[in-house]
Design a protein around this motif. Structure first.
Motif, mmCIF file in Angstrom:
data_model
loop_
_atom_site.group_PDB
_atom_site.id
_atom_site.type_symbol
_atom_site.label_atom_id
_atom_site.label_comp_id
_atom_site.label_asym_id
_atom_site.label_seq_id
_atom_site.Cartn_x
_atom_site.Cartn_y
_atom_site.Cartn_z
ATOM 1 N N UNK A 115 -17.148 1.194 -22.284
ATOM 2 C CA UNK A 115 -16.936 1.587 -20.896
ATOM 3 C C UNK A 115 -16.423 0.413 -20.074
ATOM 4 N N UNK A 116 -15.600 0.709 -19.075
ATOM 5 C CA UNK A 116 -15.165 -0.322 -18.149
ATOM 6 C C UNK A 116 -15.894 -0.224 -16.806
ATOM 7 N N UNK A 117 -16.953 0.580 -16.739
ATOM 8 C CA UNK A 117 -17.698 0.734 -15.486
ATOM 9 C C UNK A 117 -18.277 -0.604 -15.048
ATOM 10 N N UNK A 118 -18.209 -0.870 -13.758
ATOM 11 C CA UNK A 118 -18.757 -2.105 -13.196
ATOM 12 C C UNK A 118 -19.847 -1.821 -12.159
ATOM 13 N N UNK A 119 -20.243 -0.567 -12.025
ATOM 14 C CA UNK A 119 -21.387 -0.172 -11.204
ATOM 15 C C UNK A 119 -22.204 0.832 -12.015
ATOM 16 N N UNK A 120 -23.461 0.519 -12.218
ATOM 17 C CA UNK A 120 -24.363 1.331 -13.025
ATOM 18 C C UNK A 120 -25.487 1.823 -12.129
ATOM 19 N N UNK A 121 -25.764 3.113 -12.148
ATOM 20 C CA UNK A 121 -26.639 3.732 -11.163
ATOM 21 C C UNK A 121 -27.811 4.436 -11.842
ATOM 22 N N UNK A 122 -29.006 4.266 -11.272
ATOM 23 C CA UNK A 122 -30.163 5.092 -11.637
ATOM 24 C C UNK A 122 -30.824 5.567 -10.343
ATOM 25 N N UNK A 123 -31.953 6.251 -10.475
ATOM 26 C CA UNK A 123 -32.634 6.761 -9.282
ATOM 27 C C UNK A 123 -33.025 5.644 -8.327
ATOM 28 N N UNK A 124 -33.481 4.518 -8.864
ATOM 29 C CA UNK A 124 -34.051 3.462 -8.023
ATOM 30 C C UNK A 124 -33.289 2.146 -8.058
ATOM 31 N N UNK A 125 -32.340 2.011 -8.970
ATOM 32 C CA UNK A 125 -31.632 0.746 -9.153
ATOM 33 C C UNK A 125 -30.126 0.975 -9.239
ATOM 34 N N UNK A 126 -29.379 -0.087 -8.912
ATOM 35 C CA UNK A 126 -27.982 -0.155 -9.313
ATOM 36 C C UNK A 126 -27.715 -1.558 -9.879
ATOM 37 N N UNK A 127 -26.799 -1.628 -10.818
ATOM 38 C CA UNK A 127 -26.355 -2.882 -11.403
ATOM 39 C C UNK A 127 -24.873 -3.024 -11.101
ATOM 40 N N UNK A 128 -24.477 -4.185 -10.604
ATOM 41 C CA UNK A 128 -23.095 -4.438 -10.219
ATOM 42 C C UNK A 128 -22.578 -5.618 -11.034
ATOM 43 N N UNK A 129 -21.483 -5.416 -11.765
ATOM 44 C CA UNK A 129 -20.911 -6.454 -12.628
ATOM 45 C C UNK A 129 -19.667 -7.028 -11.966
ATOM 46 N N UNK A 130 -19.621 -8.357 -11.871
ATOM 47 C CA UNK A 130 -18.547 -9.041 -11.161
ATOM 48 C C UNK A 130 -17.711 -9.910 -12.100
ATOM 49 N N UNK A 131 -16.486 -10.157 -11.684
ATOM 50 C CA UNK A 131 -15.537 -10.974 -12.437
ATOM 51 C C UNK A 131 -15.374 -12.315 -11.721
ATOM 52 N N UNK A 132 -15.904 -13.384 -12.322
ATOM 53 C CA UNK A 132 -15.826 -14.723 -11.725
ATOM 54 C C UNK A 132 -14.818 -15.613 -12.439
ATOM 55 N N UNK A 133 -14.013 -15.038 -13.304
ATOM 56 C CA UNK A 133 -13.073 -15.843 -14.090
ATOM 57 C C UNK A 133 -11.948 -16.418 -13.227
ATOM 58 N N UNK A 134 -11.657 -17.697 -13.446
ATOM 59 C CA UNK A 134 -10.461 -18.335 -12.912
ATOM 60 C C UNK A 134 -9.646 -18.747 -14.137
ATOM 61 N N UNK A 135 -8.489 -18.155 -14.308
ATOM 62 C CA UNK A 135 -7.733 -18.345 -15.553
ATOM 63 C C UNK A 135 -7.440 -19.820 -15.806
ATOM 64 N N UNK A 136 -7.786 -20.271 -17.013
ATOM 65 C CA UNK A 136 -7.418 -21.610 -17.451
ATOM 66 C C UNK A 136 -8.384 -22.719 -17.110
ATOM 67 N N UNK A 137 -9.473 -22.405 -16.407
ATOM 68 C CA UNK A 137 -10.446 -23.439 -16.050
ATOM 69 C C UNK A 137 -11.852 -22.951 -16.389
ATOM 70 N N UNK A 138 -12.801 -23.879 -16.605
ATOM 71 C CA UNK A 138 -14.142 -23.459 -16.998
ATOM 72 C C UNK A 138 -15.048 -23.018 -15.850
ATOM 73 N N UNK A 139 -14.750 -23.429 -14.626
ATOM 74 C CA UNK A 139 -15.622 -23.049 -13.509
ATOM 75 C C UNK A 139 -15.316 -21.621 -13.055
ATOM 76 N N UNK A 140 -16.202 -21.087 -12.210
ATOM 77 C CA UNK A 140 -16.031 -19.727 -11.732
ATOM 78 C C UNK A 140 -15.764 -19.656 -10.244
ATOM 79 N N UNK A 141 -15.225 -18.521 -9.823
ATOM 80 C CA UNK A 141 -14.972 -18.277 -8.399
ATOM 81 C C UNK A 141 -14.871 -16.769 -8.220
#
Length: 278
Positions: A115-141
């Motif tokens: 799945x490519x879903x980036x928001x996961x939902x239940x009755x009481x919770x949600x999970x949100x997946x984020x993309x912090x990749x900066x191409x070509x470098x090891x740090x995130x943004x």
């Protein structure tokens, strides 16, 4: 994750209304299974972790895979990742790390049925997946669009507890060389999260070690890699002799989180302790 379909997925709860999850991260796979990373054949250690994690198959709702799935950017490495993660017989949700190549990653994982879903939902919770990749470098943004996505989803469900997941660590872990490669706009993320008292945790990979600190009501958690472990509190690059592992989490209906790190047998894989980088 340009053009990613943001349609939400639904998470199943147990009979008590809790969500049980696995986090598997930083597999660093190669197309050639005989290639090693600092002395560890990453596909073999990944296999061992998957075998260990199968004890959770009957109880967990999903597995979160938090980046650096591949080391060599190959379609074969992503196919091998998918084949093994599917053997856990639970939905897999994923995000990219700094070592991933999204032009190969996305089509490869979609072809394998992940799945490519980036928001996961239940009755009481949600999970949100984020993309912090900066191409070509090891740090995130986190780009403005990623921060806007997070805020939009938090506003969408103000009555649900939230778990945010991102590859890069948000708080310093105390290793100078790793903390150079932190999420660079971590203050922006923390300031946004602090506007919402229902964000209970931020879950990351990247640092190849376990870390769990609470800051202003939100826990910031990292987890071991399925291959090489990095030594905590090291100014310079240093590997640890701890075994490969993963994380088990329970998101309780009450809004609390219980979690533990699981590891395979300590002597199953031997790392090159003289390594000075990778």
């Amino acid at each position: 994750m340009n053009g990613v379909n943001q349609k939400a997925a639904t998470l199943e709860t147990d009979l008590q209304g809790n969500i049980k999850l696995l986090q598997i991260t930083d597999t660093h796979l190669f197309a050639d299974p005989t290639v090693d990373l600092l002395g560890i054949k990453t596909v073999d250690s990944y296999d061992a972790v998957i075998k260990h994690a199968k004890k959770y198959t009957e109880q967990c709702s999903a597995v979160l895979c938090t980046g650096d799935l591949s080391q060599d950017h190959s379609a074969q490495s992503y196919s091998d990742f998918s084949e093994r993660i599917k053997s856990l017989k639970m939905p897999c949700y994923w995000l990219p790390g700094n070592h991933d190549m999204q032009e190969t990653m996305l089509p490869s994982l979609l072809e394998e049925g992940l799945s490519q879903a980036k928001q996961l939902i239940s009755d009481d919770w949600q999970i949100i997946l984020l993309d912090s990749q900066v191409a070509g470098v090891p740090y995130g943004y986190l780009s403005d669009s990623q921060l806007s996505f997070l805020e939009e989803k938090l506003l969408q469900y103000p009555d649900k507890y939230a778990l945010v997941s991102v590859h890069h660590h948000v708080l310093p872990v105390g290793s100078a060389w790793l903390d150079e490669h932190i999420l660079k706009n971590n203050k922006q993320l923390i300031d946004l999260i602090n506007k919402f008292d229902n964000v209970k945790a931020v879950l990351s990979g990247h640092v190849h070690q376990a870390f769990d600190v609470e800051k202003q009501g939100t826990r910031y958690i990292t987890s071991p890699s399925t291959c090489v472990q990095f030594k905590p509190n090291s100014d310079d690059f240093a590997v640890d002799d701890k075994a490969p592992g993963y994380r088990y989490l329970v998101l309780h209906k009450s809004g609390t989180i219980t979690t533990k790190v699981e590891r395979i047998e300590a002597d199953e894989f031997v790392i090159d302790k003289n390594a000075i980088g990778y």
